[in-house]
Design a protein around this motif. Structure first.
Motif, PDB file in Angstrom:
ATOM      1  N   ILE A 225      27.651 -12.676 116.361  1.00 43.44           N
ATOM      2  CA  ILE A 225      27.784 -12.677 114.983  1.00 43.44           C
ATOM      3  C   ILE A 225      26.310 -13.011 114.411  1.00 43.44           C
ATOM      4  O   ILE A 225      25.904 -14.292 114.748  1.00 43.44           O
ATOM      5  N   SER A 226      25.626 -12.303 113.693  1.00 35.71           N
ATOM      6  CA  SER A 226      24.105 -12.923 113.154  1.00 35.71           C
ATOM      7  C   SER A 226      24.279 -12.611 111.758  1.00 35.71           C
ATOM      8  O   SER A 226      24.573 -11.401 111.285  1.00 35.71           O
ATOM      9  N   ASN A 227      23.372 -12.996 110.879  1.00 34.80           N
ATOM     10  CA  ASN A 227      22.850 -12.991 109.574  1.00 34.80           C
ATOM     11  C   ASN A 227      24.425 -12.620 108.694  1.00 34.80           C
ATOM     12  O   ASN A 227      24.314 -11.723 107.924  1.00 34.80           O
ATOM     13  N   SER A 228      25.051 -13.552 108.761  1.00 33.55           N
ATOM     14  CA  SER A 228      26.336 -13.471 107.814  1.00 33.55           C
ATOM     15  C   SER A 228      26.517 -14.910 107.095  1.00 33.55           C
ATOM     16  O   SER A 228      26.968 -15.800 107.740  1.00 33.55           O
ATOM     17  N   ASP A 229      26.196 -14.579 105.866  1.00 33.99           N
ATOM     18  CA  ASP A 229      26.470 -15.958 105.062  1.00 33.99           C
ATOM     19  C   ASP A 229      27.950 -16.272 104.770  1.00 33.99           C
ATOM     20  O   ASP A 229      28.456 -17.392 104.477  1.00 33.99           O
ATOM     21  N   LEU A 230      28.848 -15.199 104.834  1.00 29.75           N
ATOM     22  CA  LEU A 230      30.115 -15.591 104.636  1.00 29.75           C
ATOM     23  C   LEU A 230      31.085 -15.966 105.746  1.00 29.75           C
ATOM     24  O   LEU A 230      32.072 -16.545 105.863  1.00 29.75           O
ATOM     25  N   PHE A 231      30.510 -15.913 106.847  1.00 25.09           N
ATOM     26  CA  PHE A 231      31.149 -16.386 108.039  1.00 25.09           C
ATOM     27  C   PHE A 231      31.085 -17.860 108.292  1.00 25.09           C
ATOM     28  O   PHE A 231      29.838 -18.587 108.312  1.00 25.09           O
ATOM     29  N   ASP A 232      32.238 -18.660 108.534  1.00 26.02           N
ATOM     30  CA  ASP A 232      32.124 -20.190 108.331  1.00 26.02           C
ATOM     31  C   ASP A 232      32.687 -20.981 109.440  1.00 26.02           C
ATOM     32  O   ASP A 232      33.046 -20.114 110.539  1.00 26.02           O
ATOM     33  N   ASP A 233      33.042 -22.168 109.595  1.00 29.84           N
ATOM     34  CA  ASP A 233      33.879 -22.910 110.344  1.00 29.84           C
ATOM     35  C   ASP A 233      35.008 -22.305 110.686  1.00 29.84           C
ATOM     36  O   ASP A 233      35.527 -22.258 111.721  1.00 29.84           O
TER      37      ASP A 233
ATOM     38  N   CYS B 299      23.659 -18.082 110.939  1.00 33.27           N
ATOM     39  CA  CYS B 299      24.878 -17.910 109.869  1.00 33.27           C
ATOM     40  C   CYS B 299      24.661 -19.435 109.252  1.00 33.27           C
ATOM     41  O   CYS B 299      24.916 -20.405 109.999  1.00 33.27           O
ATOM     42  N   ASN B 300      24.700 -19.391 107.972  1.00 31.98           N
ATOM     43  CA  ASN B 300      24.338 -20.725 107.338  1.00 31.98           C
ATOM     44  C   ASN B 300      25.343 -21.672 107.124  1.00 31.98           C
ATOM     45  O   ASN B 300      25.264 -22.896 107.066  1.00 31.98           O
ATOM     46  N   ASN B 301      26.686 -21.254 107.236  1.00 31.49           N
ATOM     47  CA  ASN B 301      27.627 -21.977 106.819  1.00 31.49           C
ATOM     48  C   ASN B 301      28.409 -22.690 108.109  1.00 31.49           C
ATOM     49  O   ASN B 301      29.623 -23.318 108.207  1.00 31.49           O
ATOM     50  N   ILE B 302      27.835 -22.441 109.376  1.00 28.94           N
ATOM     51  CA  ILE B 302      28.003 -23.225 110.519  1.00 28.94           C
ATOM     52  C   ILE B 302      27.809 -24.571 110.792  1.00 28.94           C
ATOM     53  O   ILE B 302      26.519 -25.165 110.147  1.00 28.94           O
ATOM     54  N   THR B 303      28.724 -25.575 110.766  1.00 24.88           N
ATOM     55  CA  THR B 303      28.293 -26.884 110.649  1.00 24.88           C
ATOM     56  C   THR B 303      29.127 -27.754 112.158  1.00 24.88           C
ATOM     57  O   THR B 303      29.575 -27.065 112.988  1.00 24.88           O
ATOM     58  N   ASP B 304      29.079 -29.001 112.029  1.00 31.52           N
ATOM     59  CA  ASP B 304      29.483 -29.639 113.369  1.00 31.52           C
ATOM     60  C   ASP B 304      31.014 -29.089 113.525  1.00 31.52           C
ATOM     61  O   ASP B 304      31.405 -29.264 114.742  1.00 31.52           O
TER      62      ASP B 304
ATOM     63  N   SER C 179      42.228  -2.457 118.724  1.00 29.48           N
ATOM     64  CA  SER C 179      41.601  -2.485 119.998  1.00 29.48           C
ATOM     65  C   SER C 179      42.051  -3.598 120.671  1.00 29.48           C
ATOM     66  O   SER C 179      41.228  -4.665 120.703  1.00 29.48           O
ATOM     67  N   ARG C 180      43.237  -3.556 121.438  1.00 31.20           N
ATOM     68  CA  ARG C 180      43.707  -4.677 121.901  1.00 31.20           C
ATOM     69  C   ARG C 180      42.941  -5.221 123.321  1.00 31.20           C
ATOM     70  O   ARG C 180      43.001  -5.996 123.938  1.00 31.20           O
ATOM     71  N   ASN C 181      42.194  -4.125 123.803  1.00 31.48           N
ATOM     72  CA  ASN C 181      41.515  -4.164 124.972  1.00 31.48           C
ATOM     73  C   ASN C 181      40.100  -4.769 124.879  1.00 31.48           C
ATOM     74  O   ASN C 181      39.225  -4.830 125.773  1.00 31.48           O
ATOM     75  N   LEU C 182      39.681  -4.948 123.678  1.00 28.45           N
ATOM     76  CA  LEU C 182      38.299  -5.303 123.075  1.00 28.45           C
ATOM     77  C   LEU C 182      37.936  -6.572 123.952  1.00 28.45           C
ATOM     78  O   LEU C 182      38.511  -7.720 123.876  1.00 28.45           O
ATOM     79  N   LYS C 183      36.772  -6.484 124.654  1.00 32.48           N
ATOM     80  CA  LYS C 183      36.431  -7.803 125.477  1.00 32.48           C
ATOM     81  C   LYS C 183      35.185  -8.209 124.598  1.00 32.48           C
ATOM     82  O   LYS C 183      34.709  -9.465 124.928  1.00 32.48           O
ATOM     83  N   LYS C 184      34.314  -7.276 124.349  1.00 30.42           N
ATOM     84  CA  LYS C 184      32.822  -7.730 123.761  1.00 30.42           C
ATOM     85  C   LYS C 184      32.733  -7.047 122.468  1.00 30.42           C
ATOM     86  O   LYS C 184      33.057  -5.821 122.042  1.00 30.42           O
ATOM     87  N   LEU C 185      32.505  -7.916 121.314  1.00 35.94           N
ATOM     88  CA  LEU C 185      32.407  -7.714 120.088  1.00 35.94           C
ATOM     89  C   LEU C 185      31.285  -8.212 119.586  1.00 35.94           C
ATOM     90  O   LEU C 185      30.979  -9.366 119.706  1.00 35.94           O
ATOM     91  N   ALA C 186      30.273  -7.537 118.929  1.00 39.95           N
ATOM     92  CA  ALA C 186      29.001  -7.956 118.231  1.00 39.95           C
ATOM     93  C   ALA C 186      28.780  -7.323 116.938  1.00 39.95           C
ATOM     94  O   ALA C 186      28.913  -6.177 116.599  1.00 39.95           O
ATOM     95  N   PHE C 187      28.558  -8.310 115.802  1.00 36.65           N
ATOM     96  CA  PHE C 187      28.370  -7.689 114.425  1.00 36.65           C
ATOM     97  C   PHE C 187      26.815  -8.145 114.360  1.00 36.65           C
ATOM     98  O   PHE C 187      26.725  -9.659 113.984  1.00 36.65           O
ATOM     99  N   ARG C 188      26.027  -7.643 114.400  1.00 31.65           N
ATOM    100  CA  ARG C 188      24.488  -7.931 113.912  1.00 31.65           C
ATOM    101  C   ARG C 188      24.115  -7.388 112.489  1.00 31.65           C
ATOM    102  O   ARG C 188      24.250  -6.280 112.387  1.00 31.65           O
ATOM    103  N   ASN C 189      23.809  -8.419 111.952  1.00 34.91           N
ATOM    104  CA  ASN C 189      23.002  -8.113 110.602  1.00 34.91           C
ATOM    105  C   ASN C 189      24.134  -7.599 109.856  1.00 34.91           C
ATOM    106  O   ASN C 189      23.971  -6.444 108.749  1.00 34.91           O
ATOM    107  N   CYS C 190      25.396  -8.032 109.944  1.00 33.25           N
ATOM    108  CA  CYS C 190      26.493  -7.570 109.007  1.00 33.25           C
ATOM    109  C   CYS C 190      27.117  -8.867 108.359  1.00 33.25           C
ATOM    110  O   CYS C 190      27.298  -9.767 108.905  1.00 33.25           O
ATOM    111  N   SER C 191      27.387  -8.740 107.142  1.00 38.12           N
ATOM    112  CA  SER C 191      27.955  -9.780 106.295  1.00 38.12           C
ATOM    113  C   SER C 191      29.454  -9.674 106.541  1.00 38.12           C
ATOM    114  O   SER C 191      30.311  -8.872 106.171  1.00 38.12           O
ATOM    115  N   VAL C 192      30.161 -10.586 107.417  1.00 38.89           N
ATOM    116  CA  VAL C 192      31.385 -10.616 107.926  1.00 38.89           C
ATOM    117  C   VAL C 192      31.839 -11.760 107.434  1.00 38.89           C
ATOM    118  O   VAL C 192      31.592 -13.247 107.691  1.00 38.89           O
ATOM    119  N   SER C 193      33.340 -11.736 106.770  1.00 39.40           N
ATOM    120  CA  SER C 193      33.841 -13.030 106.142  1.00 39.40           C
ATOM    121  C   SER C 193      34.798 -13.487 107.476  1.00 39.40           C
ATOM    122  O   SER C 193      35.470 -12.674 108.161  1.00 39.40           O
TER     123      SER C 193
END
Length: 541
Positions: A143-151, A172-177, A111-125
Motif C-alpha cells: 500500500i502506498s500514498n494512503s493517508d487514511l490507512f493507519d495502525d 503512509c503518514n499515519n503508520i507508527t510504532d 476473492s478468497r484465493n487472493l495471495k498478492k494485493l497492491a494498492f498504489r497511489n490509492c487512498s484506502v481506509s
C-alpha cells in the motif's frame, strides 16, 4: 499465458486479442487514455493475475468496476492497482483515488484465493479491512500514498493474513510504532519488509527496529527508509538486525542520519549473503567504515553511500599502483615514436583483454568462509580475497579526494559503474589521470584501438599505454568481407599500430594469415619482450 500491454490500443483490437487468447491467465495493462475505464472486457476471462496502471480523470471513480472485476474473476490470485489522477491536461501526484470501504470489503470477500494485493497511489481506509472479518490468504501486500490507512489496518492484515511474506508500506503518514509492533508479533515468517515514511517524528523509533530484529529472523530484504532526515534510528537497532537477520540479501537505511560505522561493521560481520546495500544520507558513516565494509562483504554487488557527509579524506596513505607522474612519463616516452599517432583513422576489431588470470569461488565447509581462488599464469596458483562490487555510489561526497577514491577502486576490481556526481558541468578530461586510466582499463582492446584513440590527441596517447597491450590478439583480416583496396588500407593501419606497441607485447596470439600480412608489409616489427606465442589453427569455411 501472460499478456503485457504497454502501448495505447483501440477497444476493438483489445477485444480481438482477448478473443484469440482463451487460455489467458494473467494480464498487465498500462492505460494512458480513456480506452478502458469500465472493466466489462474482463468479464468471464477467469483471470488469476491482474495488474493495471491507469491514468484516471479526477471526476471518475472505479469502485463499481473493481467490485465487478473481482466478482467475474473468482479465482483471482493477484490484484495490483496503480492509479494516477489527472486534472484536465495536468497530472496531480498529490491527490489520490479514494477507494470506498465497501469496495475493499467486497474485494476481500469475493476473492478468497487472493495471495498478492497492491494498492498504489490509492487512498484506502483501514475500515475496509477491519470490517471484513475473514481470514486472508495474502502472502504479499503493498500500500502506498494512503493517508487514511493507519495502525488499525496493519494490525488487521497481520492478524488475519497468517502466511504474509512480503509487506510494503510506502508513504503512509499515519503508520507508527504500533504498526511495526503488530508486524513483529504476527509475522515471524516475513521475508521482505519495506517501510518508507514521508515524515520524521516519533511515529517510528529505534524500538520498532529492535522488535523486527527479535521476531523476524528470516528476513531477506529490509528497506527502512525516510524521505527526510530521521534521527530515531540508532546503531543499536541496526546491530540487532544484523545479528538476528543473518539471511539478509538486500538492505536500505536511507536518510537514517545517525547510523555510523558500527552498523556497517556489524552487518559485514553477520550478513554473509548480502548483495545490495544502501546507506544514502547516513552522516555517521566514514571512509574507514566504507573500506572495511567493502573488504568484508566480498559478495556485495551494489553499494550506495551517496550524500554521506562523514565520508571525507582520512590519513591513510594511497596504495595505488599507478602514480600520476609515472603515467605522464610513459606518455611522453611514447610521444618519441614518430609512428605513434599517424595511422589511427581506420581500425578493425579483434583485440582482446588479458585472460591469463582466472578467478573461482571457494567455500570452506567448516568455517563457511568464502575465498576467491586466483590463478596467475606467471606467479602460479594462490588465494586472494577481494570484493565483487559492480556498482558504487559516493554521490555528493564533496570532501573525498581522488587519491582515496583510488584506494576504493583497488578494493573493487570488478567495479563497472561509479557515481561521484559533484559538478554536473565537469568535463571528462577534468577527471584525474589516474581515474581515467583505470576507467580505460575496463574497455576491450578493440575499442581502445578502434574508438578511444580517435576521440582526441590526449586519449590517443592514453590508448597506447604499455599496460593495455601486454596481451594482444591479431585478427585475421582475410576473413573480413571487404574490397581488396579497403582491406589493404585496414592492414596498413593494423601494422602501423603493431609497430607502435611492439615493445609492450608479452603474450601474442596471431594467425598464420596475420603473420603473412606483417611479412608482406615489409615492416621492421620485432617483439623484443615476447614471452608467449600462440598460433591458433585456422578453420576454413
Amino acid at each position: 499465458m501472460h499478456l503485457h500491454i504497454t502501448d495505447e490500443i483501440s477497444v476493438q483490437l483489445f477485444k480481438d486479442i482477448l478473443r484469440k487468447c482463451p487460455k489467458l491467465q494473467a494480464i498487465d495493462l498500462q492505460i494512458y487514455n480513456t480506452m478502458i475505464y469500465s472493466f466489462d472486457l474482463f468479464c468471464g476471462l477467469n483471470l488469476k493475475e491482474i495488474k493495471i496502471s491507469i491514468l484516471l480523470p479526477a471526476s471518475k471513480t472505479i469502485n463499481n468496476d473493481l467490485i465487478f472485476l473481482t466478482e467475474t474473476n473468482p479465482n483471482l490470485e493477484k490484484l495490483d492497482l496503480d492509479v494516477t489522477v489527472k486534472y484536465g491536461n495536468l497530472l496531480n501526484y498529490g491527490v489520490h483515488l479514494q477507494l470506498e470501504d465497501d469496495t475493499i470489503r467486497q474485494i476481500l470477500n469475493q476473492s478468497r484465493n487472493l495471495k498478492k494485493l497492491a494498492f498504489r497511489n490509492c487512498s484506502v481506509s483501514s475500515k475496509g479491512f477491519t470490517s471484513c472479518g475473514i481470514n486472508l490468504g495474502l502472502t504479499e501486500f503493498t500500500i502506498s500514498n494512503s493517508d487514511l490507512f493507519d495502525d488499525n489496518g496493519i494490525e488487521c492484515i497481520t492478524i488475519h493474513a497468517k502466511n504474509l511474506l512480503v509487506l510494503e508500506i510506502l508513504e503512509c503518514n499515519n503508520i507508527t510504532d504500533k504498526s511495526i509492533a503488530s508486524i513483529a508479533k504476527n509475522c515471524p515468517r516475513l521475508l521482505c519488509l519495506s517501510i518508507y515514511h514521508p515524515h520524521v517524528g516519533v511515529q517510528i523509533t529505534n524500538e520498532s527496529l529492535m522488535a523486527i530484529a527479535n521476531a523476524c529472523k528470516y528476513l531477506k530484504k529490509l528497506y527502512w527508509r525516510f524521505r527526510s532526515k530521521n534521527r530515531n534510528t540508532m546503531d543499536s537497532g541496526v546491530i540487532a538486525i544484523a545479528e538476528s537477520c543473518r539471511y539478509l540479501v538486500k538492505i536500505s537505511f536511507d536518510k537514517n542520519v545517525d547510523i555510523g560505522d558500527l552498523s556497517l561493521s556489524s552487518i559485514a560481520a553477520n550478513c554473509f549473503f548480502l548483495r545490495e546495500a544502501s546507506f544514502s544520507g547516513c552522516y555517521g558513516i566514514t571512509l574507514k567504515g566504507v573500506k572495511t565494509f567493502i573488504s568484508s562483504c566480498i559478495w556485495l554487488e551494489k553499494l550506495d553511500c551517496s550524500f554521506c557527509e562523514g565520508i571525507i579524506d582520512d590519513d591513510s596513505p594511497s596504495v595505488s599502483k599507478i602514480k600520476s607522474n609515472e603515467l605522464k612519463e610513459t606518455i611522453h616516452e611514447n610521444e618519441g615514436n614518430k609512428d605513434t599517432h599517424e595511422h589511427f583513422d581506420n581500425r578493425e576489431d579483434g583485440c582482446v583483454q588479458d585472460t591469463s588470470n582466472v578467478a573461482m569461488s571457494y567455500t570452506d565447509p567448516l568455517t563457511e568462509n568464502v575465498f576467491i581462488r586466483h590463478y596467475d599464469n606467471e606467479q602460479g596458483a594462490g588465494f586472494r580475497v577481494h570484493s565483487h562490487i559492480k556498482y558504487l555510489s559516493l554521490k555528493a561526497c564533496r570532501l573525498l579526494s581522488t587519491v582515496h577514491i583510488l584506494t576504493l577502486f583497488e578494493l573493487c576490481p570488478d567495479l563497472r559503474e561509479f557515481d561521484w556526481a559533484i559538478n554536473t558541468k565537469m568535463d571528462i578530461n577534468d577527471i584525474p589521470l589516474e581515474l581515467l586510466v583505470i576507467i580505460l582499463s575496463y574497455i576491450p582492446q578493440n575499442e581502445l584501438y578502434h574508438t578511444i584513440s580517435r576521440v582526441c590527441r590526449h586519449w590517443n596517447k592514453l590508448s597506447i599505454l604499455p599496460d593495455f597491450w601486454r596481451t594482444f590478439f591479431y585478427d585475421d583480416l582475410s576473413k573480413i568481407p571487404r574490397s581488396s583496396s579497403e582491406k589493404y588500407s585496414k592492414m596498413e593501419n593494423r601494422v602501423a599500430h603493431i609497430r607502435n606497441i611492439q615493445n609492450f607485447i608479452q603474450d601474442l596470439s596471431i594467425t598464420r594469415t596475420g603473420i603473412q600480412d606483417i611479412k608482406n608489409s615489409k615492416s621492421d616489427i620485432v617483439f623484443s619482450n615476447l614471452k608467449h606465442l600462440h598460433i591458433p589453427d585456422e578453420i576454413n569455411g
